[in-house]
Design a protein around this motif. Structure first.
Motif, mmCIF file in Angstrom:
data_model
loop_
_atom_site.group_PDB
_atom_site.id
_atom_site.type_symbol
_atom_site.label_atom_id
_atom_site.label_comp_id
_atom_site.label_asym_id
_atom_site.label_seq_id
_atom_site.Cartn_x
_atom_site.Cartn_y
_atom_site.Cartn_z
ATOM 1 N N GLN A 15 -7.737 18.890 4.434
ATOM 2 C CA GLN A 15 -7.460 20.161 3.765
ATOM 3 C C GLN A 15 -6.548 21.051 4.601
ATOM 4 N N GLN A 16 -6.571 20.838 5.934
ATOM 5 C CA GLN A 16 -5.663 21.599 6.797
ATOM 6 C C GLN A 16 -4.245 21.012 6.759
ATOM 7 N N GLY A 17 -4.032 19.967 5.925
ATOM 8 C CA GLY A 17 -2.662 19.516 5.691
ATOM 9 C C GLY A 17 -2.276 18.158 6.240
ATOM 10 N N THR A 18 -3.236 17.372 6.771
ATOM 11 C CA THR A 18 -2.889 16.076 7.331
ATOM 12 C C THR A 18 -3.219 14.959 6.340
ATOM 13 N N THR A 19 -2.258 14.072 6.115
ATOM 14 C CA THR A 19 -2.490 12.909 5.265
ATOM 15 C C THR A 19 -3.308 11.886 6.059
ATOM 16 N N ILE A 20 -4.245 11.212 5.379
ATOM 17 C CA ILE A 20 -5.159 10.324 6.110
ATOM 18 C C ILE A 20 -5.256 8.953 5.455
ATOM 19 N N LEU A 21 -5.111 7.923 6.274
ATOM 20 C CA LEU A 21 -5.432 6.562 5.841
ATOM 21 C C LEU A 21 -6.675 6.151 6.611
ATOM 22 N N LEU A 22 -7.721 5.818 5.838
ATOM 23 C CA LEU A 22 -9.050 5.658 6.420
ATOM 24 C C LEU A 22 -9.553 4.235 6.212
ATOM 25 N N VAL A 23 -9.882 3.542 7.297
ATOM 26 C CA VAL A 23 -10.502 2.225 7.197
ATOM 27 C C VAL A 23 -11.992 2.391 7.444
ATOM 28 N N GLU A 24 -12.806 1.849 6.577
ATOM 29 C CA GLU A 24 -14.246 2.046 6.743
ATOM 30 C C GLU A 24 -15.097 0.861 6.281
ATOM 31 N N GLN A 25 -16.169 0.619 7.019
ATOM 32 C CA GLN A 25 -17.219 -0.292 6.564
ATOM 33 C C GLN A 25 -18.154 0.455 5.618
ATOM 34 N N ASN A 26 -18.283 1.743 5.905
ATOM 35 C CA ASN A 26 -19.157 2.585 5.107
ATOM 36 C C ASN A 26 -18.441 2.944 3.804
ATOM 37 N N ALA A 27 -18.444 1.975 2.851
ATOM 38 C CA ALA A 27 -17.631 2.122 1.643
ATOM 39 C C ALA A 27 -18.109 3.282 0.776
ATOM 40 N N GLN A 28 -19.389 3.482 0.727
ATOM 41 C CA GLN A 28 -19.957 4.572 -0.071
ATOM 42 C C GLN A 28 -19.314 5.916 0.309
ATOM 43 N N GLN A 29 -19.399 6.227 1.601
ATOM 44 C CA GLN A 29 -18.829 7.473 2.105
ATOM 45 C C GLN A 29 -17.321 7.520 1.893
ATOM 46 N N ILE A 43 0.866 -1.182 0.000
ATOM 47 C CA ILE A 43 0.000 0.000 0.000
ATOM 48 C C ILE A 43 0.902 1.230 0.000
ATOM 49 N N GLU A 44 0.496 2.261 -0.734
ATOM 50 C CA GLU A 44 1.235 3.521 -0.709
ATOM 51 C C GLU A 44 0.287 4.661 -0.380
ATOM 52 N N VAL A 45 0.768 5.586 0.426
ATOM 53 C CA VAL A 45 -0.017 6.777 0.732
ATOM 54 C C VAL A 45 0.873 7.983 0.486
ATOM 55 N N GLY A 46 0.435 8.854 -0.412
ATOM 56 C CA GLY A 46 1.222 10.044 -0.733
ATOM 57 C C GLY A 46 0.875 11.199 0.191
ATOM 58 N N GLU A 47 1.811 12.131 0.313
ATOM 59 C CA GLU A 47 1.601 13.311 1.147
ATOM 60 C C GLU A 47 0.334 14.055 0.710
ATOM 61 N N GLY A 48 -0.528 14.371 1.676
ATOM 62 C CA GLY A 48 -1.717 15.168 1.374
ATOM 63 C C GLY A 48 -2.924 14.382 0.905
ATOM 64 N N GLU A 49 -2.777 13.061 0.758
ATOM 65 C CA GLU A 49 -3.890 12.252 0.264
ATOM 66 C C GLU A 49 -4.853 11.823 1.373
ATOM 67 N N ILE A 50 -6.072 11.470 0.954
ATOM 68 C CA ILE A 50 -6.927 10.615 1.773
ATOM 69 C C ILE A 50 -6.973 9.278 1.046
#
Ligand SMILES: Nc1ncnc2c1ncn2[C@@H]1O[C@H](COP(=O)(O)OP(=O)(O)OP(=O)(O)O)[C@@H](O)[C@H]1O
Ligand SMILES: [Mg+2]
Lengths: 236, 316
Positions: free
Chosen positions: A183-197, A23-30
Motif C-alpha cells: 500500500q506504500q507503493g511497492t509492487t510485490i512478487l510473493l513465493v509462498e508455501q502458505n497458499a491460503q495466506q 508471468i506478468e506483474v503490473g505496477e502496484g500489484e501483489i
C-alpha cells in the motif's frame, strides 16, 4: 507491465528447472507464485534477480530487456529480493545488514527515512540494531532479510517464502506487513508455501508445477478453485 | 641442542624473528584476503611478492640511485622509500590483478571444482617465476643500501636497530590501514559481504567481480610493501625469492586462521619468532624445518588456526 517474463526456460546443468514459463506483474500489484517443493519457484526468483541466467526466453523490467543483465545492475533498476532461507550476512550487525541493503544508494536523507520506515514495520530490529545477524532467531532473521530488501527502496520486491519458520502469530503479522508495504507503493512478487495466506492477500496468482505454469487467476478465484484447494490448501 | 646459546641470545633472536615475521605477515595478508573471499589458495602470490622485490632496485636505478649509491640526508631517504613503495606496490598489484583476470576469472562462470583453480594457481606461479628468471638470466639483482643499520635503543641488553624498527613499524602501519579500509569503508563492506554470502551480496547490488579484483589489488599492495621492506633488510633478490617466503607466509596465514586479517599478523610474527628460536636452539639450518613443525603442531590442536574465524565470519 512492470515485469514481463516470456517463455522462460532455465537449466541447472542437465536438469531443466523451468519449461517456458510466462508471468506478468503490473505496477502496484501483489502477485503470488505458489507450487509444491521443487516446482521452480525459487528458480524463477533467481532468474528475475539475476543470480541464475536462463537458457532461453525473455525478462523485461519497466520496458527494458534485462534477461542477461548482471544481478547488481538489476538492483539499481529497482529489483530487490529477500532470498529463500533469509541469506543475511551472519557476521554483520543488524544495522550493517540494513546498510548493505542500500549499498547502491547515495541519497542520505532518503536512506534515513527508509531506515525509520523499516524500524517502524519491525520494531524488533530497532531494539536489536547492534546484535550480530548470525545470532538472531530464525524469525528475526526473516524480518531482517525483508527489511534489508526494503532498504533498496525497490520498485519490485521479490519475497521468497517470507513466512518460512515463523510462529503462526508472526505469520499473520508478516502478511499484514507485506500488504502495508504494497500500500506504500511497492509492487510485490510473493513465493509462498502458505497458499491460503498468499492467495487471500494477492491480487493475482500463478500456480507452478514442475517448471510450468498450470493455472493463473485472481487470488480470490484460485482460493475457491477445486484443484488448487485439493493440492495446495489441504483439507482447510 | 644449544640451550645456553638460545637463552643468551633470546632477545636478539626474538627481535630478529619479529622483523622477519612482519614481512611474512604482510605477504600472508594476500593469501588470507583471497582465501576469505574466494576460498582459493592463490599460489601465484609468492610471485606477486617476488616481482615487487625486482621493482624496487629497478625504480631506484631509474632515478639515479644504482647499486652503489649512498643516499644522504633524511629527506632523500624518505623520498626513496616512497619511490620504492610505489614501484613495488604498483608492480605487485598489477601482477596480482593480471593473475586474477587471466588465470581465475575466465574459469569462474563455469563453476569448476576447486582443484581446477589450484592447478591454474600453480601454473600461474611457475609461469611468472620462469618468465622473470628468463628475463634476468636467473641472476640475482641487488639494491643499494637505503639505510645503514644503526642501534636505536637496547632492550634486555639486545640492540634494536633502525632497520628492524622500520620494517616492523611499516608492516604494522600498512596492516592497520588495510584493517580500517575493510571495516570502515563502503568498498570494505562490499568485501565482507561477498566473503560472508556471495549471492546475497549480489542481491544488494555488489559487483562481485569488481570486489574480487580489488581484493587481489589490496593483497598485491601489501606484498609490494613486504617487497620493499625485504629489499631494505636483505638487499638482494632472485627470480625464486618468492618461493620459500611465499610458502612460509601461507603457513603464517594458516597458523593465524586463514581468512582472518588479524590472524595473518599474529601468524606472521609468531612464525618469524619461533623459527628464529628454533634456529638458535638447534642450529641455523633447521630454521625452515622448525617453521613447519610448529605449523603442524599448532594445527593439530587448533585446526582452524590460532584466531580461527575467517574473513567471512569476522566482525568489524
Ligand atoms: N543449484 C541447483 N543445482 C541443481 N538443481 C537445482 C539447483 N537448484 C534447484 N535445483 C532443482 O531445480 C528444481 C526447482 O528448484 P526450486 O528451488 O526452484 O524449487 P522451489 O519451487 O523453490 O521449491 P521449494 O518450495 O522447496 O523451495 C528442483 O528440482 C531442484 O532440485
Ligand atoms: Mg524455493
Amino acid at each position: 507491465m512492470l515485469l514481463e517474463i516470456e517463455n522462460l526456460s532455465l537449466h541447472y546443468g542437465r536438469i531443466q528447472a523451468l519449461h517456458g514459463i510466462s508471468i506478468e506483474v503490473g505496477e502496484g500489484e501483489i502477485v503470488a507464485l505458489i507450487g509444491a517443493n521443487g516446482a521452480g519457484k525459487s528458480t524463477t526468483m533467481r532468474a528475475i534477480s539475476g543470480l541464475r541466467m536462463p537458457s532461453s526466453g525473455k525478462i523485461r523490467f519497466a520496458g527494458h530487456d534485462i534477461t542477461r543483465e548482471r544481478a547488481d545492475r538489476r538492483v539499481v533498476r529497482g529489483i530487490s529480493q529477500s532470498p529463500e532461507g533469509r541469506g543475511i550476512f551472519p557476521g554483520m550487525t543488524v544495522l550493517e545488514n540494513l546498510d548493505m541493503g542500500c549499498y547502491t544508494r547515495k541519497d542520505r536523507a532518503g536512506i534515513k527515512e527508509d531506515l525509520e520506515r523499516v524500524f517502524g514495520l519491525f520494531p524488533r530490529l530497532s531494539e536489536r540494531r547492534k546484535q550480530v545477524g548470525g545470532t538472531m532467531s530464525g524469525g528475526e532473521q526473516q524480518m531482517l532479510a525483508i527489511g534489508r530488501a526494503l532498504m533498496a527502496r525497490p520498485k519490485l520486491l521479490l519475497l521468497d517464502e517470507p513466512s518460512m519458520g515463523l510462529a503462526p502469530l508472526l505469520i499473520q503479522q508478516i502478511f499484514t506487513i507485506i500488504e502495508e508495504i504494497n500500500q506504500q507503493g511497492t509492487t510485490i512478487l510473493l513465493v509462498e508455501q502458505n497458499a491460503q495466506q498468499a492467495l487471500s492477500r494477492a491480487h493475482r496468482a500463478y500456480v507452478l508445477e514442475t517448471g510450468q505454469i498450470v493455472k493463473t487467476g485472481t487470488g480470490a478465484e484460485l482460493l475457491v478453485d477445486p484443484k488448487v484447494k485439493d493440492a495446495y490448501l489441504g483439507v482447510a | 641442542m644449544q640451550f645456553e646459546y638460545w637463552l643468551d641470545n633470546f632477545w636478539s633472536l626474538t627481535v630478529g624473528g619479529l622483523t622477519q615475521g612482519a614481512i611474512y605477515a604482510l605477504v600472508a595478508l594476500g593469501y588470507t584476503l583471497v582465501y576469505g573471499v574466494l576460498r582459493l589458495i592463490n599460489f601465484a602470490h609468492s610471485e606477486v611478492f617476488m616481482i615487487g622485490t625486482f621493482a624496487v632496485p629497478i625504480a631506484w636505478t631509474a632515478i639515479g640511485y644504482g647499486r652503489d649509491a649512498h643516499p644522504s640526508g633524511l629527506g632523500s631517504v624518505v623520498l626513496l622509500f616512497a619511490v620504492g613503495l610505489i614501484a613495488a606496490a604498483l608492480a605487485s598489484a598489477a601482477t596480482a590483478m593480471l593473475v586474477e583476470r587471466v588465470a581465475y576469472r575466465p574459469l569462474r562462470p563455469k563453476n569448476p571444482p576447486s582443484l581446477i583453480f589450484l592447478i591454474t594457481a600453480i601454473g600461474a606461479s611457475v609461469v611468472l617465476s620462469e618468465a622473470v628468471g628468463l628475463l634476468v638470466k636467473r641472476k640475482p639483482m641487488g639494491a643499494m643500501t637505503l639505510i645503514q643499520p644503526k642501534e636505536v635503543f637496547t632492550i634486555f641488553g639486545t640492540s634494536v636497530d633502525n632497520v628492524q624498527l622500520l620494517v616492523v613499524g611499516a608492516a604494522i602501519g600498512m596492516m592497520l590501514l588495510l584493517d580500517q579500509f575493510i571495516n570502515r569503508t563502503r568498498a570494505g563492506r562490499g568485501v565482507r559481504a561477498v566473503a560472508q554470502n556471495p549471492d546475497a551480496a549480489a542481491l544488494m547490488g555488489v559487483n562481485r567481480d569488481r570486489i574480487i579484483l580489488m581484493i587481489f589489488m589490496l593483497g598485491g599492495i601489501m606484498a609490494g610493501g613486504a617487497a620493499l621492506l625485504y629489499m631494505i633488510k636483505v638487499g638482494s633478490t632472485k627470480y625464486d625469492a618468492g618461493f620459500l617466503l611465499g610458502v612460509k607466509a601461507f603457513a603464517a596465514a594458516v597458523l593465524g586462521g586463514i581468512g582472518n586479517l588479524r590472524g595473518a599478523l599474529l601468524g606472521g610474527l609468531l612464525l618469524g619468532v619461533v623459527e628464529n628460536w628454533g634456529a638458535g636452539l638447534i642450529g641455523d639450518k633447521w630454521i625452515d624445518a622448525t617453521a613447519f613443525v610448529v605449523l603442524v603442531v599448532i594445527l593439530m590442536f587448533r585446526p582452524t588456526g590460532l584466531l580461527g574465524e575467517s574473513l567471512g565470519r569476522a566482525r568489524a
